[in-house]
Design an enzyme around this catalytic site. Structure first.
Site, PDB file in Angstrom:
ATOM      1  N   HIS A  54       0.969  -1.285  -0.246  1.00 40.71           N
ATOM      2  CA  HIS A  54       0.012  -0.126   0.186  1.00 40.71           C
ATOM      3  C   HIS A  54       0.850   1.266  -0.119  1.00 40.71           C
ATOM      4  O   HIS A  54       1.509   1.493   0.973  1.00 40.71           O
ATOM      5  CB  HIS A  54      -1.051   0.095   1.271  1.00 40.71           C
ATOM      6  CG  HIS A  54      -1.856  -1.164   1.299  1.00 40.71           C
ATOM      7  ND1 HIS A  54      -2.971  -1.017   0.731  1.00 40.71           N
ATOM      8  CD2 HIS A  54      -1.552  -2.512   1.767  1.00 40.71           C
ATOM      9  CE1 HIS A  54      -3.616  -2.313   0.812  1.00 40.71           C
ATOM     10  NE2 HIS A  54      -2.964  -3.112   1.439  1.00 40.71           N
ATOM     11  N   ARG A  56      -0.165   4.304  -0.372  1.00 40.01           N
ATOM     12  CA  ARG A  56      -1.090   5.342   0.031  1.00 40.01           C
ATOM     13  C   ARG A  56      -0.932   6.638  -0.732  1.00 40.01           C
ATOM     14  O   ARG A  56      -1.233   6.410  -2.266  1.00 40.01           O
ATOM     15  CB  ARG A  56      -0.498   5.635   1.477  1.00 40.01           C
ATOM     16  CG  ARG A  56      -0.384   4.554   2.359  1.00 40.01           C
ATOM     17  CD  ARG A  56      -1.594   3.967   2.897  1.00 40.01           C
ATOM     18  NE  ARG A  56      -1.752   2.919   3.774  1.00 40.01           N
ATOM     19  CZ  ARG A  56      -2.457   2.117   4.096  1.00 40.01           C
ATOM     20  NH1 ARG A  56      -3.568   1.860   3.452  1.00 40.01           N
ATOM     21  NH2 ARG A  56      -2.200   1.425   5.299  1.00 40.01           N
ATOM     22  N   ASN A  86      -6.972   0.524  -2.799  1.00 36.99           N
ATOM     23  CA  ASN A  86      -7.927   1.246  -1.586  1.00 36.99           C
ATOM     24  C   ASN A  86      -7.162   2.490  -1.079  1.00 36.99           C
ATOM     25  O   ASN A  86      -6.931   2.872   0.070  1.00 36.99           O
ATOM     26  CB  ASN A  86      -7.863   0.157  -0.511  1.00 36.99           C
ATOM     27  CG  ASN A  86      -6.544  -0.280   0.208  1.00 36.99           C
ATOM     28  OD1 ASN A  86      -5.538  -0.068  -0.250  1.00 36.99           O
ATOM     29  ND2 ASN A  86      -6.663  -0.496   1.498  1.00 36.99           N
ATOM     30  N   LYS A 135      -8.336  -6.371  -7.586  1.00 36.40           N
ATOM     31  CA  LYS A 135      -8.307  -6.769  -6.165  1.00 36.40           C
ATOM     32  C   LYS A 135      -9.551  -6.635  -5.548  1.00 36.40           C
ATOM     33  O   LYS A 135     -10.223  -5.486  -5.592  1.00 36.40           O
ATOM     34  CB  LYS A 135      -7.300  -5.912  -5.421  1.00 36.40           C
ATOM     35  CG  LYS A 135      -7.526  -5.952  -3.896  1.00 36.40           C
ATOM     36  CD  LYS A 135      -7.069  -7.127  -3.382  1.00 36.40           C
ATOM     37  CE  LYS A 135      -6.907  -7.344  -1.841  1.00 36.40           C
ATOM     38  NZ  LYS A 135      -6.101  -6.363  -0.969  1.00 36.40           N
ATOM     39  N   HIS A 166      -8.772 -10.759  -0.919  1.00 40.85           N
ATOM     40  CA  HIS A 166      -8.760 -10.791   0.384  1.00 40.85           C
ATOM     41  C   HIS A 166      -9.939 -11.377   0.899  1.00 40.85           C
ATOM     42  O   HIS A 166     -10.961 -10.885   0.957  1.00 40.85           O
ATOM     43  CB  HIS A 166      -8.603  -8.935   0.798  1.00 40.85           C
ATOM     44  CG  HIS A 166      -8.725  -9.069   2.175  1.00 40.85           C
ATOM     45  ND1 HIS A 166      -8.468  -7.966   2.989  1.00 40.85           N
ATOM     46  CD2 HIS A 166      -9.303  -9.876   3.215  1.00 40.85           C
ATOM     47  CE1 HIS A 166      -8.448  -8.009   4.272  1.00 40.85           C
ATOM     48  NE2 HIS A 166      -9.186  -9.157   4.291  1.00 40.85           N
ATOM     49  N   HIS A 203      -2.353 -12.792   1.281  1.00 41.26           N
ATOM     50  CA  HIS A 203      -2.218 -12.549   2.714  1.00 41.26           C
ATOM     51  C   HIS A 203      -3.073 -13.647   3.467  1.00 41.26           C
ATOM     52  O   HIS A 203      -3.663 -13.360   4.613  1.00 41.26           O
ATOM     53  CB  HIS A 203      -2.338 -11.010   3.486  1.00 41.26           C
ATOM     54  CG  HIS A 203      -3.698 -10.528   3.212  1.00 41.26           C
ATOM     55  ND1 HIS A 203      -4.829 -10.991   3.314  1.00 41.26           N
ATOM     56  CD2 HIS A 203      -3.713  -9.158   2.962  1.00 41.26           C
ATOM     57  CE1 HIS A 203      -5.705 -10.041   3.025  1.00 41.26           C
ATOM     58  NE2 HIS A 203      -5.262  -8.858   2.827  1.00 41.26           N
ATOM     59  N   ASP A 275       2.234  -6.800   2.433  1.00 37.30           N
ATOM     60  CA  ASP A 275       1.052  -6.171   2.610  1.00 37.30           C
ATOM     61  C   ASP A 275       1.530  -5.094   3.507  1.00 37.30           C
ATOM     62  O   ASP A 275       0.936  -4.651   4.404  1.00 37.30           O
ATOM     63  CB  ASP A 275      -0.002  -6.773   3.543  1.00 37.30           C
ATOM     64  CG  ASP A 275      -1.434  -6.312   3.476  1.00 37.30           C
ATOM     65  OD1 ASP A 275      -1.593  -5.235   2.813  1.00 37.30           O
ATOM     66  OD2 ASP A 275      -2.161  -6.670   4.180  1.00 37.30           O
ATOM     67  N   HIS A 279       0.460   3.321   8.724  1.00 34.73           N
ATOM     68  CA  HIS A 279      -0.533   4.125   9.291  1.00 34.73           C
ATOM     69  C   HIS A 279       0.242   5.177  10.367  1.00 34.73           C
ATOM     70  O   HIS A 279       1.327   4.984  10.651  1.00 34.73           O
ATOM     71  CB  HIS A 279      -1.265   3.260  10.102  1.00 34.73           C
ATOM     72  CG  HIS A 279      -2.373   2.300   9.215  1.00 34.73           C
ATOM     73  ND1 HIS A 279      -3.453   2.791   8.517  1.00 34.73           N
ATOM     74  CD2 HIS A 279      -2.554   1.306   9.138  1.00 34.73           C
ATOM     75  CE1 HIS A 279      -3.959   1.836   7.986  1.00 34.73           C
ATOM     76  NE2 HIS A 279      -3.253   0.990   8.487  1.00 34.73           N
ATOM     77  N   GLY A 292      -3.294  -2.905   9.921  1.00 36.54           N
ATOM     78  CA  GLY A 292      -1.950  -2.812   8.807  1.00 36.54           C
ATOM     79  C   GLY A 292      -0.944  -2.748   9.802  1.00 36.54           C
ATOM     80  O   GLY A 292      -0.740  -2.166  10.702  1.00 36.54           O
TER      81      GLY A 292
HETATM   82  O1  DOR Z   1      -4.623  -5.121   7.611  1.00 33.09           O
HETATM   83  C1  DOR Z   1      -4.637  -4.341   6.606  1.00 33.09           C
HETATM   84  N1  DOR Z   1      -4.496  -3.395   6.167  1.00 33.09           N
HETATM   85  N2  DOR Z   1      -5.597  -5.205   5.592  1.00 33.09           N
HETATM   86  C2  DOR Z   1      -6.220  -4.547   4.495  1.00 33.09           C
HETATM   87  O2  DOR Z   1      -6.897  -5.341   4.052  1.00 33.09           O
HETATM   88  C3  DOR Z   1      -5.899  -3.275   4.409  1.00 33.09           C
HETATM   89  C4  DOR Z   1      -4.748  -2.630   4.821  1.00 33.09           C
HETATM   90  C5  DOR Z   1      -4.650  -1.458   4.587  1.00 33.09           C
HETATM   91  O3  DOR Z   1      -4.983  -0.748   3.572  1.00 33.09           O
HETATM   92  O4  DOR Z   1      -4.109  -0.562   5.642  1.00 33.09           O
HETATM   93 ZN    ZN Z   2      -3.474  -5.016   1.563  1.00 34.91          ZN
END
Ligand code: DOR
Ligand code: ZN
Length: 397
Positions: A54, A56, A86, A135, A166, A203, A275, A279, A292
């Protein structure tokens, strides 16, 4: 033109020099290349390929942005990534996919993108030039229903794209170990068999899911993360608290973690993917932490420590975290003559995960303290060379 020559011990034991001209592996005989020579404490590997990250950016820049995420990847010896849709906004159409693809195409790491499930499966055909796959999230199954999601996965298949899922039961998002992934996997296998579609489960956290899909490989493929392989929920929460250990799917019990690890050693898993999901520290410490865990900076070195301890071979690491995910994403990248460059030189030094030293925006991770073996000295991608923490172009100084 710019070129480099990297000399050292290859992962298959041979000593060799690899020449790279403007990001493409050359046959040798080039003059005037910058030369990097590494002694026997170093290993020249095909660069790692992380098929689930990710990066971001956009509406989530406070968590991470694409260029700093690339540095985290390079620090981890990663030459190519598959980024998830996402983002804010969620990428479900060709327009946003193109915008994201354009942003990714100037990064020093080789960038690939998955799109989310669109309202109309035909949208996948329009986004085809910009994505390597689709996805599907549990929220998509909840929002559209299985029929629509499966139709979209089938469309991805027809276009030669990866269909990544997922798998957790929609609505059953309990934090602790639960049956939700296995129930979803049962349903997905049923659909995949009925419709004859190829699906990649990402995952996977529950060893029973790995066992379930064995009979359907390679029609169904799967990856596992370093955190599900190396951390149990009990131990993680005791050490780091609830927030930092919260991830979807959840960390499992000590017994399940061990069984998942065994399944990896037994060859039941196609790929390792991090993955990598950064954050903010405050968000993770709050009463309602987002899920995450980040770890792209160290995944390769966690795996190399397993080699050092005699638990797996170097060829397993190369297969799980480079060649197989590369093949699944349909990438051409590596050390072979004529291919776009994908190489990592690792200095084999023992260490421990220390998130304070991470490049990128991730400064904490429950992987902290785990043993590692190695650090990236040089990483060559099709666009640039990363040398001891600095990114330089091929025609650079
Ligand atoms: O733990 C996770 N974090 N699982 C997910 O499916 C999304 C991801 C996130 O984007 O932070
Ligand atoms: Zn992910």
């Amino acid at each position: 033109m710019g070129c480099i020559e990297v000399a050292g011990r290859l992962w298959n034991g041979r000593r060799a020099a690899v020449s790279i001209a403007d990001g493409v592996v050359a046959g040798g005989g080039l003059e005037g290349c910058r030369r990097y020579v590494f002694d026997r404490r170093h290993l020249v590997l095909p660069g790692a390929v992380d098929m689930h990250v990710h990066f971001r950016d956009w509406g989530l820049r406070h968590k991470e942005d694409m260029s700093s995420a690339s540095l985290a990847a390079l620090q981890g010896g990663v030459v190519a990534v598959g980024d998830m849709p996402n983002t804010v906004p969620h990428i479900r159409d060709a327009g946003l996919a193109k915008k994201r693809w354009d942003a990714g195409s100037s990064l020093p790491v080789e960038y690939r993108l998955y799109m989310g499930v669109p309202e109309d499966p035909e949208e996948v055909a329009k986004a085809r030039p910009y994505v390597v796959g689709v996805k599907a999230y549990p929220a998509d199954i909840e929002r559209y229903g299985w029929d629509h999601v499966v139709e979209t996965l089938a469309m991805a298949n027809r276009l030669g794209l990866l269909a990544v899922v997922h798998c957790e039961e929609p609505g059953a998002m309990a934090e602790g170990p639960n049956e939700s992934e296995l129930l979803c996997a049962h349903e997905l296998v049923r659909w995949a068999v009925a419709r004859g579609i190829r699906v990649h489960l990402t995952h996977v956290s529950d060893p029973r899911t790995v066992e379930l899909v064995q009979a359907y490989r390679p029609m169904i493929t799967l990856d596992v993360t370093p955190h599900h392989l190396l951390l149990s929920r009990e131990e993680c929460v005791a050490r780091h608290g609830r927030g930092p250990c919260y991830v979807r799917p959840p960390l499992r019990s000590r017994e399940d973690r061990k069984r998942l690890f065994q399944s990896l050693l037994l060859g039941m898993v196609d790929a390792v993917a991090t993955d990598h999901a950064p954050h903010g520290r405050d968000e993770k410490a709050s009463d309602d932490p987002p899920p995450g865990i980040c770890g792209i900076n160290v995944a390769l070195f966690l795996l190399l420590d397993l080699v050092r301890r005699g638990l797996m071979g170097l060829h397993d690491v190369v297969r799980l975290y480079s060649s197989r995910p590369r093949g699944l994403m349909g990438l051409r990248l590596g050390l072979e003559e004529g291919s776009p460059a994908g190489l990592a030189v690792v200095e084999l030094v023992p260490g421990r995960v220390d998130p304070a030293t991470f490049s990128g925006s991730c400064r904490f991770s429950p992987l902290e303290g785990l043993p590692t073996y190695g650090r990236a000295r040089l990483v060559a991608t099709p666009r640039s060379v990363y040398v001891d923490g600095e990114v330089v172009p091929y025609d650079g100084p």
